[in-house]
Design a protein around this motif. Sequence first.
Motif, PDB file in Angstrom:
ATOM      1  N   ALA A 180       0.887  -1.252   0.172  1.00 14.55           N
ATOM      2  CA  ALA A 180      -0.235  -0.279   0.146  1.00 14.55           C
ATOM      3  C   ALA A 180       0.763   1.616  -0.167  1.00 14.55           C
ATOM      4  O   ALA A 180       1.339   1.319   1.424  1.00 14.55           O
ATOM      5  CB  ALA A 180      -1.046  -0.189   1.153  1.00 14.55           C
ATOM      6  N   ALA A 181       0.985   2.400  -0.534  1.00 10.96           N
ATOM      7  CA  ALA A 181       1.516   3.454  -0.729  1.00 10.96           C
ATOM      8  C   ALA A 181       1.195   4.548  -0.343  1.00 10.96           C
ATOM      9  O   ALA A 181       1.552   5.515   0.549  1.00 10.96           O
ATOM     10  CB  ALA A 181       1.510   3.833  -2.456  1.00 10.96           C
ATOM     11  N   GLY A 182      -0.335   4.406   0.177  1.00 13.73           N
ATOM     12  CA  GLY A 182      -1.082   5.470   0.237  1.00 13.73           C
ATOM     13  C   GLY A 182      -2.178   5.206   0.936  1.00 13.73           C
ATOM     14  O   GLY A 182      -3.169   4.121   0.136  1.00 13.73           O
ATOM     15  N   MET A 183      -2.985   5.879   2.031  1.00  6.51           N
ATOM     16  CA  MET A 183      -3.970   5.556   2.329  1.00  6.51           C
ATOM     17  C   MET A 183      -4.661   7.086   2.507  1.00  6.51           C
ATOM     18  O   MET A 183      -4.072   7.767   2.902  1.00  6.51           O
ATOM     19  CB  MET A 183      -3.925   4.615   4.070  1.00  6.51           C
ATOM     20  N   ARG A 184      -6.033   6.818   2.321  1.00  7.00           N
ATOM     21  CA  ARG A 184      -6.775   8.563   2.552  1.00  7.00           C
ATOM     22  C   ARG A 184      -7.744   7.812   3.426  1.00  7.00           C
ATOM     23  O   ARG A 184      -8.660   6.921   2.725  1.00  7.00           O
ATOM     24  CB  ARG A 184      -7.305   8.808   1.209  1.00  7.00           C
ATOM     25  N   LEU A 229      -2.585   9.903   4.440  1.00  7.95           N
ATOM     26  CA  LEU A 229      -0.901   8.714   4.813  1.00  7.95           C
ATOM     27  C   LEU A 229      -0.309   8.706   3.701  1.00  7.95           C
ATOM     28  O   LEU A 229      -1.125   7.469   3.103  1.00  7.95           O
ATOM     29  CB  LEU A 229      -1.031   8.329   5.407  1.00  7.95           C
ATOM     30  N   ASP A 230       1.101   8.795   3.761  1.00  8.57           N
ATOM     31  CA  ASP A 230       2.236   7.910   2.900  1.00  8.57           C
ATOM     32  C   ASP A 230       2.765   6.895   3.421  1.00  8.57           C
ATOM     33  O   ASP A 230       2.955   7.292   4.789  1.00  8.57           O
ATOM     34  CB  ASP A 230       2.901   9.255   2.210  1.00  8.57           C
ATOM     35  N   SER A 231       2.571   5.925   3.280  1.00  7.69           N
ATOM     36  CA  SER A 231       3.515   4.777   3.597  1.00  7.69           C
ATOM     37  C   SER A 231       2.692   4.322   4.646  1.00  7.69           C
ATOM     38  O   SER A 231       3.384   4.453   6.044  1.00  7.69           O
ATOM     39  CB  SER A 231       4.887   5.324   3.423  1.00  7.69           C
ATOM     40  N   PRO A 232       1.722   3.813   4.972  1.00  8.56           N
ATOM     41  CA  PRO A 232       1.050   3.037   5.656  1.00  8.56           C
ATOM     42  C   PRO A 232       1.610   1.717   6.610  1.00  8.56           C
ATOM     43  O   PRO A 232       1.723   1.327   5.654  1.00  8.56           O
ATOM     44  CB  PRO A 232      -0.369   3.231   5.838  1.00  8.56           C
ATOM     45  N   PRO A 233       1.841   1.642   7.526  1.00  8.64           N
ATOM     46  CA  PRO A 233       2.214   0.174   8.182  1.00  8.64           C
ATOM     47  C   PRO A 233       1.499  -1.190   7.224  1.00  8.64           C
ATOM     48  O   PRO A 233       0.129  -1.084   7.908  1.00  8.64           O
ATOM     49  CB  PRO A 233       1.901  -0.160   9.414  1.00  8.64           C
ATOM     50  N   LEU A 257     -15.187   6.494   5.357  1.00  9.28           N
ATOM     51  CA  LEU A 257     -14.451   5.792   4.359  1.00  9.28           C
ATOM     52  C   LEU A 257     -13.484   5.617   4.014  1.00  9.28           C
ATOM     53  O   LEU A 257     -12.174   6.783   4.428  1.00  9.28           O
ATOM     54  CB  LEU A 257     -14.403   6.403   2.584  1.00  9.28           C
ATOM     55  N   ALA A 258     -12.465   4.559   4.239  1.00 16.66           N
ATOM     56  CA  ALA A 258     -11.180   4.087   3.707  1.00 16.66           C
ATOM     57  C   ALA A 258     -10.558   3.897   2.637  1.00 16.66           C
ATOM     58  O   ALA A 258     -11.009   3.143   2.039  1.00 16.66           O
ATOM     59  CB  ALA A 258     -10.494   3.756   5.653  1.00 16.66           C
ATOM     60  N   SER A 259     -10.186   4.085   1.346  1.00 13.20           N
ATOM     61  CA  SER A 259      -9.317   3.917   0.428  1.00 13.20           C
ATOM     62  C   SER A 259      -7.454   3.841   0.885  1.00 13.20           C
ATOM     63  O   SER A 259      -6.699   4.894   0.966  1.00 13.20           O
ATOM     64  CB  SER A 259      -9.783   4.702  -0.443  1.00 13.20           C
ATOM     65  N   PHE A 260      -7.089   3.108  -0.169  1.00 13.98           N
ATOM     66  CA  PHE A 260      -6.212   2.675  -0.572  1.00 13.98           C
ATOM     67  C   PHE A 260      -5.216   2.787  -2.047  1.00 13.98           C
ATOM     68  O   PHE A 260      -6.034   2.455  -2.848  1.00 13.98           O
ATOM     69  CB  PHE A 260      -5.448   0.871  -0.114  1.00 13.98           C
ATOM     70  N   THR A 261      -4.167   3.775  -2.021  1.00 13.92           N
ATOM     71  CA  THR A 261      -3.462   3.265  -3.159  1.00 13.92           C
ATOM     72  C   THR A 261      -2.654   2.518  -2.895  1.00 13.92           C
ATOM     73  O   THR A 261      -2.061   2.146  -2.898  1.00 13.92           O
ATOM     74  CB  THR A 261      -2.277   4.852  -3.425  1.00 13.92           C
ATOM     75  N   ALA A 262      -2.328   0.959  -4.403  1.00  8.35           N
ATOM     76  CA  ALA A 262      -2.056   0.415  -4.249  1.00  8.35           C
ATOM     77  C   ALA A 262      -0.764   0.527  -5.056  1.00  8.35           C
ATOM     78  O   ALA A 262      -0.170   1.602  -5.850  1.00  8.35           O
ATOM     79  CB  ALA A 262      -2.323  -0.684  -5.618  1.00  8.35           C
ATOM     80  N   CYS A 263       0.209  -0.140  -4.636  1.00  8.57           N
ATOM     81  CA  CYS A 263       1.552  -0.061  -5.283  1.00  8.57           C
ATOM     82  C   CYS A 263       2.376  -1.351  -6.151  1.00  8.57           C
ATOM     83  O   CYS A 263       2.706  -2.396  -5.895  1.00  8.57           O
ATOM     84  CB  CYS A 263       2.498   0.366  -3.906  1.00  8.57           C
ATOM     85  N   ARG A 264       2.749  -1.314  -7.276  1.00 11.71           N
ATOM     86  CA  ARG A 264       2.640  -2.387  -8.195  1.00 11.71           C
ATOM     87  C   ARG A 264       4.742  -2.505  -8.167  1.00 11.71           C
ATOM     88  O   ARG A 264       5.204  -1.863  -8.223  1.00 11.71           O
ATOM     89  CB  ARG A 264       2.257  -2.390  -9.577  1.00 11.71           C
ATOM     90  N   SER A 389       7.086  -0.333   6.868  1.00 13.62           N
ATOM     91  CA  SER A 389       6.752  -0.310   5.722  1.00 13.62           C
ATOM     92  C   SER A 389       8.096   0.757   5.248  1.00 13.62           C
ATOM     93  O   SER A 389       8.550   1.398   5.510  1.00 13.62           O
ATOM     94  CB  SER A 389       5.455   0.870   5.444  1.00 13.62           C
ATOM     95  N   PRO A 390       8.392   0.429   3.896  1.00  6.89           N
ATOM     96  CA  PRO A 390       8.999   1.332   3.449  1.00  6.89           C
ATOM     97  C   PRO A 390       9.087   2.336   3.209  1.00  6.89           C
ATOM     98  O   PRO A 390       7.494   2.997   2.544  1.00  6.89           O
ATOM     99  CB  PRO A 390       9.381   0.603   1.259  1.00  6.89           C
ATOM    100  N   VAL A 391      10.263   3.617   2.295  1.00  2.98           N
ATOM    101  CA  VAL A 391       9.442   5.040   1.991  1.00  2.98           C
ATOM    102  C   VAL A 391       9.959   4.977   0.444  1.00  2.98           C
ATOM    103  O   VAL A 391      10.718   4.163   0.210  1.00  2.98           O
ATOM    104  CB  VAL A 391      10.767   5.940   2.825  1.00  2.98           C
ATOM    105  N   LEU A 392       8.807   5.473  -0.420  1.00  2.00           N
ATOM    106  CA  LEU A 392       8.723   4.943  -1.703  1.00  2.00           C
ATOM    107  C   LEU A 392       8.925   6.243  -2.137  1.00  2.00           C
ATOM    108  O   LEU A 392       7.967   6.307  -3.583  1.00  2.00           O
ATOM    109  CB  LEU A 392       6.805   4.462  -1.979  1.00  2.00           C
ATOM    110  N   SER A 393       8.988   7.421  -1.424  1.00  2.00           N
ATOM    111  CA  SER A 393       9.025   8.539  -2.152  1.00  2.00           C
ATOM    112  C   SER A 393      10.577   9.585  -1.945  1.00  2.00           C
ATOM    113  O   SER A 393      10.170  10.821  -1.847  1.00  2.00           O
ATOM    114  CB  SER A 393       7.699  10.016  -2.008  1.00  2.00           C
TER     115      SER A 393
END
Length: 735
Positions: A180-184, A229-233, A257-264, A389-393
């Motif tokens: 998960a790259a991000g969460m809203r 949130l960026d890079s949630p656990p 409502l919670a939504s996630f941004t996927a990381c490929r 979680s890793p840092v992706l940015s």
Amino acid sequence: SLYVSEYFSQSAQKLSFYSWYGNAKLFHFHVPEDTVLLRWLLQASRGKGPECTNMEITVHFRYGAPPVINPLGTRFPANATVRPSYNISITLSSAAQNTTFVNVTTPAAGDWFIAAHLPEAAGRIEVKGFSTPCPYMFQADMFVLRLTDMPVLEPGVAMPQTVVSPAKPLHVKVFVPKHAAGMRFELRSCVTSEQKACTLRVALGSITLPQSFQRIVTCTGKVNCSLALDSPPWEKWLQIMVESLGAANASVSVEMLASFTACRPGSTSSFLNFSSLNQSQTGPRPGSAGAAGSSTLSAGEASRNASDQRSFCLQNQPIVREDLDVVSVRYRLLNSPSVPVNSLSPTLLLLNLNTGMDSGGSLVVSLLLNKTTVSLANATVVACVSAASPVLSLNATQNCSTAFFQGYPLSVSTSSAEAMLIVLYPQTDDWFLSLQLICPKGQGECNAAEAKVTVFAYLTPCFNDCGPYGQCSLLRRHGYLYAGCSCKAGWGGWSCTDDTKAQSVGVQNLATLLLTLSNLMFLPAIAVAVYRYYLVEASVYTYTMFFSTFYHACDQPGVAVMCIMDYDTLQYCDFLGSVVSIWVTILCMSRVKKILKYVLFILGTLLIAMSLQLDRRGVWNMMGPCLFALVIMIAAWIYHGVKRRHCYPSSWKRWVFYLLPGITLAFIAISVYAFMETNENYYYTHSIWHVLVACSVAFLLPPRDKHKKPWAWSQKLTCRYQICQNDREELYAVT
């Protein structure tokens, strides 16, 4: 909602004055999932004797690993990252007990640690039994309030909920998937029962100590409220608490409502991973001819997937965790020790430290840049070590932080090709190493560039094995193991790298010479014993001198050390010889019959050997034989005085020139040994002890028997007839 309270307790521990981490008493607790309130009950008490004074107890808290503390203000090793621990002070003054509560709302689930200790140790060497130290006891108990039916928020599905009152906050949780790259998180359609504008306080995440990264936002009015949130656990439950700040009796209805941004992720094929693992276990090691084929295959695979790199948010590198020993792990890359790093997406390495037994050591990450692989001279490889979680940015912000963790940054370039990071007591979790290529003029300059970075990562009990002036000790609290450094020769610090108070090599050599050569003062005592025909006593003094010399040569804290045999054996022989020397000297002064004296010699030596095996440093191991021998001596002297009808020994010269000086030297020696020795002055106060004891023995030995003549070698080594005198019959015979 249904709440369940649970109580966890551990036995009390006796606190110690602080000189190294082993003096801190550790308590290890596990907080269950869905805990909404954690309460620590800290109980401190002291004894009731006159030796007990007002005392301040320092208590440290940390989540995930033992607290990293520095009560002495010493330096940490270079490249070590240190964040101050959260601590409180408990004062024991007039009251013999103190009870303190510490509350933590919405604590993180997992391992929690408490460390308690007294102030800095005075450094005085106390003989066990001479003084009674005041006992300071500390006990930590844990109460938790757990929610059994916490609602689960499903990603992408709006869920209506109601906050009943400000006194009863709403708790929900959402599971963060891997990659998960991000969460809203959003709050919608907020309505109060009184049809007024609602005011809500939202807290995302759990509280951790010493640093807490819980995200808090206040939502007012009917507009939608959101938090990104960026890079949630990854692969963890994220707790969300919503509480009303409105009227006391007003309920609030809200939609979540919670939504996630996927990381490929992009990585080498699984077939390649298994083939590389098989080669590394059964075939040649990485860097050999067999591994070169795998590297070539990996490069070909990477070239075929070059067109898809822009769609990947990270590049996984296969890595193997290899357990070596207790709190000792090595991480080994499968394909080769070097990893390719580009600017399009970060290269990611997983460092697994989630066994629950890895937090008691030091995580060491070392990077080495291969300068020949960097096509741009001004490019920099930026790295970040983070937990959960890793840092992706890295390419965008170069900020080494995730949603709930502040990472540890590293960087290598052509001007500085090496970098090292030491994480002391890493918390139990999955750790990630992210690397990415950065160009100062923009990422467009780096699109075609690639760098090779050699990565060395391992977990060790003590960094650099505490160096030449320290000893790495494995400590245990119940089933949990952790390590600490015990420093010597004046060195200090977490890894014994602080030389602020260190002894120079000259001082170390002087200390060794004083403690060893001072034992040569036994030579006059040995000479007097031999001259007066006390051969058994002379043998005991020789034994004591020999083992005391080599024990202190082996006992030195610095570089001037020489051990002729096992340290424990030398120590035991030194203690045994010292006590037996006192025993035989006092018995020799009693002037009992020879057969009785030698029986007491042997019997006393056997009992002393047994008592030293039971407790080597107990004061009664020395005082007991001394007092018993003194009783025998006084009884024998009284018997001789009554029989001869005058004081014994009868000569005033014996008292003035031998007994009184010997007794005075012995009392001074005991005073120095028991009350004056400290860690700083040990090498010369203990040397004075050696000199005084040896000189007192030479003074206290009684004169030889009257019927024995002095040593006459010309008479002893003759080969002729001699006239021998029979003292009993007073007859002369020819032999």
